[in-house]
Scaffold this motif. Sequence first.
Motif, PDB file in Angstrom:
ATOM      1  N   LEU A   3     -26.133  13.386 -11.183  1.00  0.00           N
ATOM      2  CA  LEU A   3     -24.686  13.581 -11.359  1.00  0.00           C
ATOM      3  C   LEU A   3     -24.099  14.428 -10.245  1.00  0.00           C
ATOM      4  CD1 LEU A   3     -24.515  14.133 -15.244  1.00  0.00           C
ATOM      5  CD2 LEU A   3     -24.055  12.033 -13.954  1.00  0.00           C
TER       6      LEU A   3
ATOM      7  N   ALA B 233     -21.069  13.436  -7.757  1.00  0.00           N
ATOM      8  CA  ALA B 233     -19.898  14.304  -7.552  1.00  0.00           C
ATOM      9  C   ALA B 233     -19.720  14.642  -6.084  1.00  0.00           C
ATOM     10  CB  ALA B 233     -20.059  15.575  -8.399  1.00  0.00           C
TER      11      ALA B 233
ATOM     12  N   LYS C 144     -15.110  12.151  -9.654  1.00  0.00           N
ATOM     13  CA  LYS C 144     -14.935  13.076 -10.770  1.00  0.00           C
ATOM     14  C   LYS C 144     -15.518  12.443 -12.044  1.00  0.00           C
ATOM     15  CE  LYS C 144     -10.767  15.305  -8.975  1.00  0.00           C
ATOM     16  NZ  LYS C 144      -9.363  15.666  -9.257  1.00  0.00           N
ATOM     17  N   LEU C 145     -16.532  13.086 -12.602  1.00  0.00           N
ATOM     18  CA  LEU C 145     -17.180  12.603 -13.832  1.00  0.00           C
ATOM     19  C   LEU C 145     -16.533  13.293 -15.034  1.00  0.00           C
ATOM     20  CD1 LEU C 145     -20.839  12.713 -12.509  1.00  0.00           C
ATOM     21  CD2 LEU C 145     -19.411  10.701 -12.810  1.00  0.00           C
TER      22      LEU C 145
ATOM     23  N   ILE D 131     -18.659  13.266 -18.883  1.00  0.00           N
ATOM     24  CA  ILE D 131     -20.021  12.724 -18.783  1.00  0.00           C
ATOM     25  C   ILE D 131     -20.946  13.864 -18.404  1.00  0.00           C
ATOM     26  CG2 ILE D 131     -21.533  11.098 -17.596  1.00  0.00           C
ATOM     27  CD1 ILE D 131     -19.157   9.301 -17.126  1.00  0.00           C
TER      28      ILE D 131
ATOM     29  N   MET E 110     -21.020   6.076 -16.904  1.00  0.00           N
ATOM     30  CA  MET E 110     -21.599   6.595 -15.659  1.00  0.00           C
ATOM     31  C   MET E 110     -21.915   5.436 -14.697  1.00  0.00           C
ATOM     32  SD  MET E 110     -25.192   8.609 -15.123  1.00  0.00           S
ATOM     33  CE  MET E 110     -26.064   7.143 -15.684  1.00  0.00           C
TER      34      MET E 110
ATOM     35  N   THR F 155     -18.862   4.118 -13.157  1.00  0.00           N
ATOM     36  CA  THR F 155     -18.400   5.036 -12.102  1.00  0.00           C
ATOM     37  C   THR F 155     -19.179   4.792 -10.816  1.00  0.00           C
ATOM     38  OG1 THR F 155     -17.827   6.709 -13.747  1.00  0.00           O
ATOM     39  CG2 THR F 155     -18.105   7.449 -11.481  1.00  0.00           C
TER      40      THR F 155
END
Length: 937
Positions: A147, A151, A156-157, A160, A176, A179
């Motif tokens: 993750l 990023a 921008k998560l 999550i 995810m 994304t």
Amino acid sequence: MGIGLRVPPARCWKRLTRRRPAVTIIIGLSIVERRKQIQRGPVDFPRSHSAPVAERECKPRISAARSTPAPPSSAVSGSRTTPCQTFTAWCNSHLRKAGTQIENIEDDFRNGLKLMLLLEVISGERLPRPDKGKMRFHKIANVNKALDFIASKGVKLVSIGAEEIVDGNLKMTLGMIWTIILRFAIQDISVEETSAKEGLLLWCQRKTAPYRNVNVQNFHTSWKDGLALCALIHRHRPDLIDYAKLRKDDPIGNLNTAFEVAEKYLDIPKMLDAEDIVNTPKPDEKAIMTYVSCFYHAFAGAEQAETAANRICKVLAVNQENEKLMEEYEKLASELLEWIRRTVPWLENRVGEPSMSAMQRKLEDFRDYRRLHKPPRVQEKCQLEINFNTLQTKLRLSHRPAFMPSEGKLVSDIANAWRGLEQVEKGYEDWLLSEIRRLQRLQHLAEKFRQKASLHEAWTRGKEEMLSQRDYDSASLQEVRAMLRRHEAFESDLAAHQDRVEHIAALAQELNELDYHEAASVNSRCQAICDQWDNLGTLTQKRRDALERMEKLLETIDQLQLEFARRAAPFNNWLDGAVEDLQDVWLVHSVEETQSLLTAHDQFKATLPEADRERGAIMGIQGEIQKICQTYGLRPCSTNPYITLSPQDINTKWDMVRKLVPSRDQTLQEELGRQQVNERLRRQFAAQANAVGPWIQAKVEEVGRLAAGLAGSLEEQMAGLRQQEQNIINYKTNIDRLEGDHQLLQENLVFDNKHTVYSMEHIRVGWEQLLTSIARTINEVENQVLTRDAKGLSQEQLNEFRASFNHFDRKRNGMMEPDDFRACLISMGYDLGEVEFARIMTMVDPNAAGVVTFQAFIDFMTRETAETDTAEQVVASFKILAGDKNYITPDELRRELPAEQAEYCIRRMVPYKGSGAPPGALDYVAFSSALYGESDL
């Protein structure tokens, strides 16, 4: 700009060049390798890598997970096709490159290991070493590393977290993966500065636009009948699908055809289910976007190669066109210089002809040269300058080095040769006219010499014999005295003829000085006259001595006869002079000179009554002599002992004078008429020249004002200039009419004209200057059109540039001084230091002439406001065609470029000298640099 449709602007091209590595990693192969794989055709991939396994494992888990948080809204919109199936197939399409795959998207990413491996494959970057443990905190640590990497790429998560992924939260896991797909598979897709989704949609719309029954408006319902997917494949690989046989009423068959062909030949795994798409009112948008993006990346490499090939073709076409213009310039310049080289010796030949007719033929040949042969060459010279300016403009616009003609063929060389031609031409014309005047004078002098020589020879005929006889031996005293007086009269007559002999000698001397072609015969005749004259003098002196000796013996002299002789001899001389004057020839050039001869002739006629009275008096003396003889019974005197001249001789000469007077009247009147005709020709020529000369001067000034202050659009300016040019062409008839009048003057041997200051030479020079001026002004506007169109300038921008230039053109001569140029730049917002201004001056004034022309100003401003191809961009294009190699082979050039331009590159490229290249490899980097640098290309 649509990928593969046309060459993108420089900014888009640079952006595509920067992003190429990410796209390459996403599809797993380099652009060229992918393109070659697509061209090669079928490639069978192991079925174990396809999507159905993941599908079988994923569907039961989705059903069992009803109590878990709901997946994305698209997964529950009534469609049985979910992102789970599509995302699993997408992930496996990349993981199999690392020798692995997933079977359950919900469970297989929970420990973070395959998630980290997936990110390394699609990004091409190394992630931190994963934790090897199997505890929960090890899994959370690995997922966090993944993750954090996502990023770091600017994603921008939202909501999550690692714990949800480790716990098997299907909604978070799918979110995810979506994304990741957005960031690494879709985000880089941008057509004409649109967003990723809009760019992908626009790409699809353009590729499928020509196909019937296809109308792509979204990523759900537009794809249900399968025709859009088949159209995408057929557009790039028409050999894989026969689009004409597809039916709109067979959506499942169309979709399965597209899925099978894409999987078998394009390395795109099957991510969707045909029945689910057809039976669902609104198929899942994210699933279709993910699948369609694979087509974009599969075909992007081929399209970029096509774009690169188009760019190279465009650059080579410009270069070939410029080379053609250079060859045309060289050919035209060579022909013009060769014509000048042949013409100058002819004009420098100043060998005169002996006769007037031969010299007049030379003058006619020269008039033909000025009328027929030179005008086309004037047009060629003007066209040559226009072609040279146009070529240099095109070279500047395409960032090519300036054209340098062969040695001796510069525009300045041609101008110098032309000036030399005109100087020789002017000298030749002056020589012709001078030679004709000389021959005219020679003819006049020769005719006068022959006339006077004939009169003198006629007078001297028999004089030697008369002076040599001894008739006084048997004569009486009266006869001797008569002989003596007659001899005195002869001496008086001889003295009067002395001036005539000297005049004849002077005429012969002048003919010799003027190099008369029959000078030898003139000299021979003159020498004979002089020798005879000397002999007459000697004989006269001898006879006088003899008569004086006899005079002492003879005393009786007839006074009346003596008086007759004294008065008759001068009168006879006057008659001889009158006859000679009345038969004399003349040479005049004007009405005034002819009128002067007429006045002198009228004055002569006024003396005739007095001469007639003198003749009567002389005849009266003779009558008195005869009366005395009759009175005193003397022997009638049939002759006068003092003079050989008889009254009949005087009457005969008097009658001759009276006959010659009206003849000379007629001749003078005819000459007056001819001079009046010449005067009318002078006035006729002057009237036209006085109109044509100021008109040409006014037009030259008007064209100059137009060139300095053009307004409106370039098309309007061109229309105005073309109208001016047509007006000038229409005026050519006046020039031709003036040439005709000038030819009449020369045929009548009239070379001066006091009624005008304009000669034909002035008119010709002014006319040539006017034609050249209007042609150059039109060429300047044409070059501005080329600049505007090539640089993408609007008419408003061009008008703004011209307004700025004209404002700071203080001297109104079409050029700015450096200080004015600096002020102009400052007024346009430039913050200039000395170093920066010096750099700019080297660009706009490379020859250090100290001025900035309007064309240089336009070139600078367009460079400031527009981008064009560069050598680096051409190198990048060749690198794509070469498969990222530093060299390219002839076969690759022939395969990627049109035949003509491929062979052009093969002929011009030098062999590649680096290591590891096959025989015949070519150096495209040196070739591309040479296109924009100082070279022979």
